[in-house]
Write a protein that holds these residues in place. Structure first.
Motif, mmCIF file in Angstrom:
data_model
loop_
_atom_site.group_PDB
_atom_site.id
_atom_site.type_symbol
_atom_site.label_atom_id
_atom_site.label_comp_id
_atom_site.label_asym_id
_atom_site.label_seq_id
_atom_site.Cartn_x
_atom_site.Cartn_y
_atom_site.Cartn_z
ATOM 1 N N CYS A 33 0.838 -1.198 0.000
ATOM 2 C CA CYS A 33 0.000 0.000 0.000
ATOM 3 C C CYS A 33 0.873 1.248 0.000
ATOM 4 O O CYS A 33 1.967 1.260 0.569
ATOM 5 C CB CYS A 33 -0.919 0.022 1.222
ATOM 6 N N GLY A 34 0.366 2.290 -0.634
ATOM 7 C CA GLY A 34 1.073 3.554 -0.660
ATOM 8 C C GLY A 34 0.590 4.485 0.435
ATOM 9 O O GLY A 34 -0.271 4.136 1.251
ATOM 10 N N SER A 35 1.146 5.694 0.436
ATOM 11 C CA SER A 35 0.793 6.672 1.458
ATOM 12 C C SER A 35 0.693 8.059 0.835
ATOM 13 O O SER A 35 1.198 8.310 -0.264
ATOM 14 C CB SER A 35 1.839 6.681 2.580
ATOM 15 N N ILE A 36 0.037 8.950 1.548
ATOM 16 C CA ILE A 36 -0.045 10.353 1.149
ATOM 17 C C ILE A 36 0.973 11.122 1.982
ATOM 18 O O ILE A 36 0.883 11.153 3.209
ATOM 19 C CB ILE A 36 -1.461 10.912 1.379
ATOM 20 N N SER A 37 1.938 11.729 1.314
ATOM 21 C CA SER A 37 2.985 12.459 2.032
ATOM 22 C C SER A 37 2.668 13.941 2.162
ATOM 23 O O SER A 37 3.311 14.642 2.943
ATOM 24 C CB SER A 37 4.328 12.296 1.315
ATOM 25 N N SER A 38 1.685 14.419 1.398
ATOM 26 C CA SER A 38 1.355 15.842 1.436
ATOM 27 C C SER A 38 -0.050 16.057 0.903
ATOM 28 O O SER A 38 -0.460 15.413 -0.068
ATOM 29 C CB SER A 38 2.359 16.639 0.594
ATOM 30 N N ASP A 50 -5.747 16.901 7.393
ATOM 31 C CA ASP A 50 -6.917 16.275 6.781
ATOM 32 C C ASP A 50 -6.578 14.981 6.040
ATOM 33 O O ASP A 50 -7.431 14.422 5.346
ATOM 34 C CB ASP A 50 -7.599 17.259 5.825
ATOM 35 N N ILE A 51 -5.341 14.511 6.169
ATOM 36 C CA ILE A 51 -4.983 13.206 5.603
ATOM 37 C C ILE A 51 -5.517 12.124 6.542
ATOM 38 O O ILE A 51 -5.090 12.028 7.690
ATOM 39 C CB ILE A 51 -3.460 13.067 5.439
ATOM 40 N N THR A 52 -6.459 11.350 6.056
ATOM 41 C CA THR A 52 -7.112 10.332 6.882
ATOM 42 C C THR A 52 -6.882 8.944 6.294
ATOM 43 O O THR A 52 -6.534 8.808 5.114
ATOM 44 C CB THR A 52 -8.625 10.587 6.940
ATOM 45 N N PRO A 53 -7.096 7.897 7.080
ATOM 46 C CA PRO A 53 -7.014 6.538 6.530
ATOM 47 C C PRO A 53 -7.980 6.322 5.370
ATOM 48 O O PRO A 53 -7.644 5.626 4.404
ATOM 49 C CB PRO A 53 -7.367 5.656 7.731
ATOM 50 N N ALA A 54 -9.164 6.927 5.438
ATOM 51 C CA ALA A 54 -10.152 6.751 4.364
ATOM 52 C C ALA A 54 -9.672 7.391 3.069
ATOM 53 O O ALA A 54 -9.783 6.792 1.984
ATOM 54 C CB ALA A 54 -11.491 7.348 4.788
ATOM 55 N N LEU A 55 -9.146 8.607 3.156
ATOM 56 C CA LEU A 55 -8.632 9.277 1.960
ATOM 57 C C LEU A 55 -7.425 8.526 1.419
ATOM 58 O O LEU A 55 -7.303 8.320 0.199
ATOM 59 C CB LEU A 55 -8.254 10.723 2.285
ATOM 60 N N THR A 56 -6.535 8.110 2.300
ATOM 61 C CA THR A 56 -5.344 7.376 1.867
ATOM 62 C C THR A 56 -5.720 6.082 1.153
ATOM 63 O O THR A 56 -5.157 5.752 0.100
ATOM 64 C CB THR A 56 -4.442 7.068 3.075
ATOM 65 N N ALA A 57 -6.680 5.356 1.698
ATOM 66 C CA ALA A 57 -7.104 4.094 1.084
ATOM 67 C C ALA A 57 -7.711 4.333 -0.295
ATOM 68 O O ALA A 57 -7.466 3.555 -1.234
ATOM 69 C CB ALA A 57 -8.106 3.385 1.988
ATOM 70 N N GLN A 58 -8.488 5.410 -0.433
ATOM 71 C CA GLN A 58 -9.120 5.685 -1.723
ATOM 72 C C GLN A 58 -8.089 6.090 -2.770
ATOM 73 O O GLN A 58 -8.111 5.609 -3.906
ATOM 74 C CB GLN A 58 -10.163 6.794 -1.574
#
Length: 335
Positions: free
Chosen positions: A144-149, A221-229
């Protein structure tokens, strides 16, 4: 010293360490130069599978030439597109040349403003008002990837008072008076207009800081839900590992839930984590962010090289960068 000088030095150091200055271009190996420069925006969107496609604002392409007006309308009709439409170069950056056409005459004027044989993207105007840049990273050996910004792009506006002209309002605002050379050419036909009390006027259409937009760090505002989507979307684009997704969205609340947003475009290794341009970001934090992200491009590129993918090569990249620079100089002023 220019802001990017230490970053260039850091890139050279990493290039020597990894024995290839163009190694980051292997981070997204199916994209020309990995998205560093000279890549086709539409070709990246074209790679999207069914999961990713439904999140991308519908678009079509057109290369300027003869009978542009009729060909554009035909291409739009074929994809179910209608006015208003966003017209933008297929090769470009920083919002250069992006035009908004609300009528057929505005569409025709936008097409005519580009040199002949210019590849363009015609994209449906997303109905959401808010815009953001979401930076995504996934190493090849990660599931899985991640949101860094996450950065919000606020379009600056003027609010009328029923007395002052647009030009007078621009000069009264502490920020806009410093950016008059940026705003006045775009508003030349409205500078002497008096805005009614309470009426607002967007100063730019393009959400880019060098075109006048204001950036705000939205990391909270980086959340698990946004990251998963975002992860599900980006894993549906083959071998995409590093870059920024520019989106428009309904509200911050919906975005946190990973809902009600549409993708404008997807940028590769040449993109930035643009929260560094938030005025609250310190210089130390900005450099730390840049060094981390460019370091990631080399680390990911090294893993892709080990898997058999090849970087584009330094001189090929330089040649495409020079071509892109020439193209940018030929584009019309953005809206």
């Amino acid at each position: 010293m220019d802001f990017y000088t230490p970053i260039v030095i850091y890139w050279v150091v990493l290039g020597l360490r990894y024995r290839d200055f163009s190694l980051p271009t292997a981070a997204n190996p199916r994209i020309v130069t990995g998205g560093l420069c000279g890549e086709s925006k539409s070709s990246i969107l074209d790679m999207a599978g069914p999961t990713a496609t439904r999140w991308i604002a519908p678009y079509t392409t057109l290369t300027t030439g003869q009978n542009d007006n009729s060909r554009a309308l035909e291409a739009m009709s074929h994809k179910g597109l209608s006015l208003p439409i966003v017209v933008k170069p297929d090769v470009g950056c920083n919002g250069t040349g992006v035009k908004l056409a609300r009528t057929e005459n505005e569409l025709y004027a936008a097409l005519a403003a580009f040199p002949r044989t210019t590849p363009l993207v015609l994209q449906r105007l997303i109905p959401y008002q808010h815009e953001a840049g979401i930076f995504y990273i996934r190493h090849p050996d990660q599931a899985c990837g991640s949101i860094s910004s996450l950065t919000y792009k606020d379009i600056p506006t003027l609010t009328g008072n029923g007395h002052n002209t647009v030009l007078e309002l621009l000069k009264q605002d502490p920020r806009t008076q410093l950016l008059l050379p940026l705003y006045t050419p775009r508003l030349e036909h409205r500078l002497n207009e008096v805005l009614p009390q309470g009426e607002t006027l967007d100063l730019v259409f393009t959400g880019n800081h060098c075109k006048g937009a204001v950036f705000r760090n939205g990391a909270n505002d980086i959340t698990p839900a946004l990251t998963a989507q975002i992860d599900a979307i980006m894993k549906d684009i083959p071998d995409f590992h590093f870059g920024r997704i520019d989106v428009k969205f309904e509200s911050a609340e919906a975005l946190r839930r990973g809902e009600k947003f549409e993708i404008i475009e997807i940028n590769g290794v040449g993109s930035e984590a643009i929260h560094i341009w938030d005025k609250r970001t310190t210089l130390k934090e900005a450099y730390a962010t840049q060094f981390f992200h460019y370091g990631e491009t080399f680390r990911i590129g090294a893993k892709k090289r080990a898997a058999g993918w090849k970087p584009c090569g330094l001189w090929y990249g330089v040649r495409l960068w020079r071509r892109q620079k020439r193209l940018l100089a030929s584009y019309p002023m953005n809206d």
